[in-house]
Design a protein around this motif. Structure first.
Motif, mmCIF file in Angstrom:
data_model
loop_
_atom_site.group_PDB
_atom_site.id
_atom_site.type_symbol
_atom_site.label_atom_id
_atom_site.label_comp_id
_atom_site.label_asym_id
_atom_site.label_seq_id
_atom_site.Cartn_x
_atom_site.Cartn_y
_atom_site.Cartn_z
ATOM 1 N N GLY A 128 2.643 -48.527 -38.700
ATOM 2 C CA GLY A 128 3.718 -48.666 -39.675
ATOM 3 C C GLY A 128 3.939 -47.425 -40.513
ATOM 4 O O GLY A 128 4.688 -47.450 -41.485
ATOM 5 N N TRP A 148 -6.597 -47.906 -43.221
ATOM 6 C CA TRP A 148 -5.171 -47.648 -43.481
ATOM 7 C C TRP A 148 -4.995 -46.299 -44.163
ATOM 8 O O TRP A 148 -4.138 -45.493 -43.762
ATOM 9 N N ARG A 182 3.104 -46.947 -46.634
ATOM 10 C CA ARG A 182 3.319 -48.242 -47.278
ATOM 11 C C ARG A 182 2.421 -49.296 -46.628
ATOM 12 O O ARG A 182 2.268 -49.349 -45.413
ATOM 13 N N THR A 224 2.017 -52.341 -45.061
ATOM 14 C CA THR A 224 2.944 -53.263 -44.412
ATOM 15 C C THR A 224 2.373 -54.674 -44.386
ATOM 16 O O THR A 224 1.189 -54.897 -44.634
ATOM 17 N N GLU A 225 3.238 -55.615 -44.056
ATOM 18 C CA GLU A 225 2.803 -57.010 -44.001
ATOM 19 C C GLU A 225 1.667 -57.232 -43.008
ATOM 20 O O GLU A 225 0.700 -57.948 -43.334
ATOM 21 N N PRO A 226 1.710 -56.673 -41.781
ATOM 22 C CA PRO A 226 0.588 -56.879 -40.855
ATOM 23 C C PRO A 226 -0.741 -56.360 -41.401
ATOM 24 O O PRO A 226 -1.782 -56.995 -41.214
ATOM 25 N N PHE A 278 -1.641 -56.086 -44.582
ATOM 26 C CA PHE A 278 -2.072 -56.974 -45.663
ATOM 27 C C PHE A 278 -2.508 -58.331 -45.113
ATOM 28 O O PHE A 278 -3.572 -58.845 -45.490
ATOM 29 N N LEU A 279 -1.715 -58.906 -44.218
ATOM 30 C CA LEU A 279 -2.000 -60.245 -43.712
ATOM 31 C C LEU A 279 -3.276 -60.267 -42.888
ATOM 32 O O LEU A 279 -4.167 -61.113 -43.115
ATOM 33 N N LEU A 289 0.893 -68.829 -41.043
ATOM 34 C CA LEU A 289 1.601 -67.710 -41.668
ATOM 35 C C LEU A 289 2.143 -66.735 -40.634
ATOM 36 O O LEU A 289 3.282 -66.261 -40.728
ATOM 37 N N CYS A 290 1.321 -66.432 -39.640
ATOM 38 C CA CYS A 290 1.763 -65.496 -38.601
ATOM 39 C C CYS A 290 2.906 -66.067 -37.771
ATOM 40 O O CYS A 290 3.843 -65.358 -37.397
ATOM 41 N N ARG A 330 6.106 -66.066 -39.977
ATOM 42 C CA ARG A 330 6.593 -64.712 -40.217
ATOM 43 C C ARG A 330 6.895 -63.958 -38.932
ATOM 44 O O ARG A 330 7.452 -62.860 -38.969
ATOM 45 N N SER A 369 4.717 -62.602 -36.987
ATOM 46 C CA SER A 369 3.895 -61.395 -37.120
ATOM 47 C C SER A 369 3.346 -60.920 -35.790
ATOM 48 O O SER A 369 3.011 -61.719 -34.896
#
Length: 317
Positions: free
Chosen positions: A56, A178, A185, A187-189, A191-192, A251-252, A255, A257
């Protein structure tokens, strides 16, 4: 006086160990004490954070030398943290019949402490060579590790402290990977995956306490089996593991994901862990009591392998 002849080659004085040999032996024992299987999964967490960060990132190609420096520094940090834990846990480990080097007396606590100091310095030096963010994350990792094992109120001594510290160690590792990959940034992946796998560490990892209740009680630790007793503790562990697996997968899926396959692995692992911890498969001998923890560890490994498959091994690592 009759002389006594000793045939050549029939007797040798034991050779004194050289300093490098002694140092190498102590480092090998320190590595065993830090549990290689745990060190490897920490490297996989770091690699997962790096792979997701690189996927990302808007900064282009990853600086591979810096990434390698960061990985070596993080390995030194996690090694130091778990070696320090071995020093602090010697009473419990001996009561529980652990066969790790410090508990067996093969590695002295003084030698282990010296190695912890050297590893901590090396971790900080490597991190400082990469970035200020990497240095701060590494310092935080060492700080949480110290607070977990030592101090007037070590976090390992109570359930809340254990979950908070272990979850933090996981999240710091994903963030370190990371950061080493460019630190764009979050990203959602990133963080999740990082958050849910860290919660898996904090909640699923509590299953190791089933086999360690005797030593934990002796040391005054307030783990689930000590607080609730064996049966209720097992029920809570099953619910906790199932909750992480279910929430992660839902959640995945909602979303859409990219890490959904990894979440499915955790969901399956949580079902197996729950089934194992609630049945006779994990009762009896110590080896049987550790089966839920082994399921927890295997699930972690499989989830990270699934993640790398999700990314198609196309990141610039």
């Amino acid at each position: 006086m009759t002389s006594m002849m000793i045939p050549s080659g029939s007797f040798r004085f034991p050779a004194a160990r050289s300093v490098p040999d002694l140092l190498l032996r102590r480092m090998r024992l320190a590595w065993r004490e830090a549990r290689p299987v745990v060190q490897i999964i920490f490297l996989l967490r770091f690699a997962a954070g790096a792979a997701l960060g690189a996927a990302g990132s808007a900064y282009g190609a990853v600086n591979r030398p810096a990434l390698l420096e960061a990985a070596l520094g993080w390995l030194a940090a996690t090694w130091a943290v778990y070696l320090l834990n071995g020093i602090a846990d010697v009473v419990e480990d001996r009561a529980n019949g652990q066969v790790r080097p410090i508990a067996r007396g093969e590695l002295s606590r003084r030698s282990a402490s010296t190695i912890v100091g050297a590893l901590s310095v090396a971790a900080l030096v490597f991190a400082a060579a990469v970035s200020t963010t990497q240095l701060l994350l590494t310092a935080a990792m060492l700080g949480v590790g110290w607070a977990y094992s030592l101090g007037p109120w070590p976090l390992k001594a109570n359930l809340g402290g254990f979950v908070a510290a272990v979850t933090a160690l996981g999240m710091l590792t994903y963030l370190a990977g990371w950061s080493a990959a460019g630190g764009g940034r979050v990203t959602e992946p990133v963080f999740l995956f990082g958050l849910m796998m860290s919660l898996w560490m904090g909640l699923g990892g509590s299953t190791k306490d089933l086999a360690d209740a005797k030593g934990d009680r002796l040391a005054g630790r307030k783990t689930l089996p000590v607080l609730l007793g064996d049966g209720p503790a097992r029920a809570v562990m099953a619910v906790a593991a199932g909750s992480v697996g279910s929430v992660f997968a839902v959640l995945c899926a909602v979303r859409g994901s990219v890490v959904l396959p990894a979440a499915v692995v955790v969901l399956a692992g949580s079902a197996v862990l729950s089934g194992t911890v609630l049945t006779s498969l994990s009762r009896g001998a110590r080896s049987a009591q550790r089966r839920p923890y082994r399921v927890f560890m295997v699930t972690q490994y499989c989830a990270h392998i699934a993640l790398f498959g999700c990314l198609g091994l196309t990141s610039p690592l």
